[in-house]
Design an enzyme around this catalytic site. Sequence first.
Site, mmCIF file in Angstrom:
data_model
loop_
_atom_site.group_PDB
_atom_site.id
_atom_site.type_symbol
_atom_site.label_atom_id
_atom_site.label_comp_id
_atom_site.label_asym_id
_atom_site.label_seq_id
_atom_site.Cartn_x
_atom_site.Cartn_y
_atom_site.Cartn_z
ATOM 1 N N SER A 110 0.830 -1.217 0.000
ATOM 2 C CA SER A 110 0.000 0.000 0.000
ATOM 3 C C SER A 110 0.857 1.257 0.000
ATOM 4 C CB SER A 110 -0.879 -0.012 1.258
ATOM 5 O OG SER A 110 -1.449 1.267 1.480
ATOM 6 N N TYR A 127 -1.490 -0.775 10.716
ATOM 7 C CA TYR A 127 -1.703 -1.354 9.378
ATOM 8 C C TYR A 127 -0.465 -1.109 8.506
ATOM 9 C CZ TYR A 127 -3.253 -1.676 4.551
ATOM 10 O OH TYR A 127 -3.338 -1.986 3.213
ATOM 11 N N LYS A 165 2.438 -3.700 6.709
ATOM 12 C CA LYS A 165 2.793 -3.711 5.283
ATOM 13 C C LYS A 165 4.306 -3.511 5.110
ATOM 14 C CE LYS A 165 -1.161 -4.635 3.530
ATOM 15 N NZ LYS A 165 -1.387 -5.967 2.929
#
Length: 339
Positions: free
Chosen positions: A125, A149, A153
Amino acid sequence: MAKILLTGGAGYIGSHTYVGLVEAGYDVVILDNFSNAKADVPARLERITGQPVTVYRGDVLDRALLDRVFAEHRIDGVVHFAALKAVGESTQRPLDYIHTNVGGLLTLLSAMDAAGVRRIVFSSSATVYGETDIQPIPEDHPRTYTSPYAYTKITGELTLEQVVAADPRWAVGVLRYFNPVGAHKSALIGEDPADLPNNLMPYIAKVATGDLPRLRVFGDDYDTPDGTGVRDYIHVEDLADGHVLSIAALIETGESHAVNLGTGKGSSVLDVIRAYSEACGRDLPYDIVGRRDGDVAVLTARPEKARDVLGFEAKRSLEDMCRSSWAWVSGQLSNDLKP
Ligand code: WQD
């Protein structure tokens, strides 16, 4: 033809990638725990592709299940979507996010290694770039996490880099998504959030169908042409095409890559509202409210590397994105109304 394992293949981007892979001639096996996917997605995928869908219902953390999949199918490569993906939610559930996203990747990599499968496309992302004034963002921009989050990643990317550095038999494709939106041209699959949407396009879609009364525009005092936030929206079918090119490159060349998947073009919130109003045929109601915590003014991709490395270029416009989203949600509306 090569056979691909798609973890999270019943989800939003996973299901569109499933269609892209089948249409490119791949055999595909889906593993999904359906925690963020409706049970009828495989049936819809069968309608789109005209072929039966092989689905293992289960969790990427279930090593025994993964071993069974690799024992029952000669898998040539994996596209790994199965993860938790809500930035805001991750700040409330950091351990769940780290367990699922990092633990799930580690479990998958171990099962792959044991089965001698060493080609993986990793769903990453733009959030790995953190908040930055460097726009559009190049892939060599430093990575910094601004949420659990984003941490998962970046940790996933660093883990994969270590694996490739230690064992050159591996080839890894890291794809950093910007803002995926829209739906398949069949209007049979699309973004289908279980709860109140956090993201702009699915929220606008619910205003367009009347499920939600009005859109809140989070701030119009940013340093952008119309004051509202600017993002690099990319059609989910373009995103799926990027995944097909990525796994094909890994299988054919054994060379790893890390690329942005974006258009390089920015659209403001008001641009999206205008395009969606055009698509659904009515002016959508909205109110300008205060900024949302954590938002930045502009987030757009340097798209050239994906073109140079994979031959990828996004083809679809913001209008295509909104039209396909409206066809999907209004089709659902009519489906829901059907006896
Ligand atoms: C887009 C623009 C908002 C909702 C997030 C994640 C990112 C990635 C994609 C996982 C912003 C504005 C939004 C609303 C609004 N997810 N907005 N009213 O925040 O760019 O990216 O989703 O990888 O990691 O951070 O997407 O759609 O939430 O916001 O005005 O009700 O729309 O301020 O300018 P975002 P978004």
